[in-house]
Design an enzyme around this catalytic site. Sequence first.
Site, PDB file in Angstrom:
ATOM      1  CE  LYS A 119     -75.003 -67.487  24.902  1.00 50.53           C
ATOM      2  NZ  LYS A 119     -73.784 -67.508  24.082  1.00 50.53           N
ATOM      3  CE  LYS A 202     -75.103 -73.227  29.400  1.00 50.56           C
ATOM      4  NZ  LYS A 202     -74.700 -73.333  28.045  1.00 50.56           N
ATOM      5  CE  LYS A 205     -67.115 -69.638  28.750  1.00 50.19           C
ATOM      6  NZ  LYS A 205     -66.449 -69.517  27.486  1.00 50.19           N
TER       7      LYS A 205
END
Length: 340
Positions: A119, A202, A205
Amino acid sequence: MAFIEKKDLKRIFSGVQPTGNLHLGNYLGAIRNWVNLQNEFECIFCMVDMHAITVWQDPEELRKNTRELAVGMIASGIDPEKNILFNQSRVSAHAELAWVLNCVARLGWLGRMTQFKEKAGKDKENSSVGLFAYPNLMAADILAYKATHVPVGHDQKQHLELTRDIAKKFNTDFKKEVFPIPEPLILGAGARVMSLRDGSKKMSKSDLSEYSRINMTDDADAIAKKLRKAKTDPLPLPSTMAELEGRPEAVNLIGIYAALKDSTVEKVLPELEGKQFSEFKKDITDLAVSVLEPISSEMSKLMKDTSYIDDVLRKGAERARVIAEPVIKEVYDTVGFLRD
Ligand code: TYM
């Protein structure tokens, strides 16, 4: 249902970030399993709005997404009377325990978290302190309720291992078994739903491509279009797991198909053997629409009644506090904070 303190109690805690676009990975990896577990366990399900703000969230969007997430859970079959459903920020125990755990967890442990690295990307220096400390808040969520089991998708495994390490260190440091060591429940073919555009990434969102994921609010046309465009390989579907080796997109689509059927990859392979993707994509579309459409239409109905949703979350938070407040008291006493 009364939440009673029992030695042999099996209590579940799990959470989802209200960051928009509840998708098929969240559903098959987590929420769908919770629907089955609610009959066996005391369950606490949380919209983790405090986790959400570790990256920028528009305040109005966050409010909307929190309600939409609650609605997604209810429409998927989670009973808000039987279980506790609430948003994290309403129960101060999460922030209180997180601070104590910030002082238990080691910097090196957090530095190894792959989700932080992913992230934060290359701009680590510019990411929030909250993003780095995120797993300590997650540990606090679980431990504030002395949860024994945590049902999540595979991507949360490392965070749960950290939670276990934090609980063990706290118990050892203070020579007292305050926290049970929670068990991860990573269940079924849906534990690892990958992007429809790239079977090695994966479903998420935050993926820029809408075609990478199926959202729980997608209608039948959108589901069909996304599955039609899903990446595949040129071979027909095989009959054994061994032949799936090196075929990530096939593994993913067959896994989604099996999870939607509440079955396993092994069990569905004989039925699919020899099919071309063009035919299989029709089967999986019909199945996905039959499972997801009732949920999305229930979601749009429930979204119209914000006072009902807010009431569910308010009452859920009251019930959550009843469990978490005595745990905070025990923790504060254990640590040596003067109170009263
Ligand atoms: P979040 O919001 O990213 O995801 C919510 C749940 O969905 C699962 N999931 C997936 N499962 C399979 N395939 C995928 N592609 C996929 N994407 C998401 C996640 O594993 C998760 O179970 N840190 C957590 C939220 C959290 C939490 C907690 C979970 C905060 N506190 C305490 C358990 C216990 C998260 O970001 O999940």
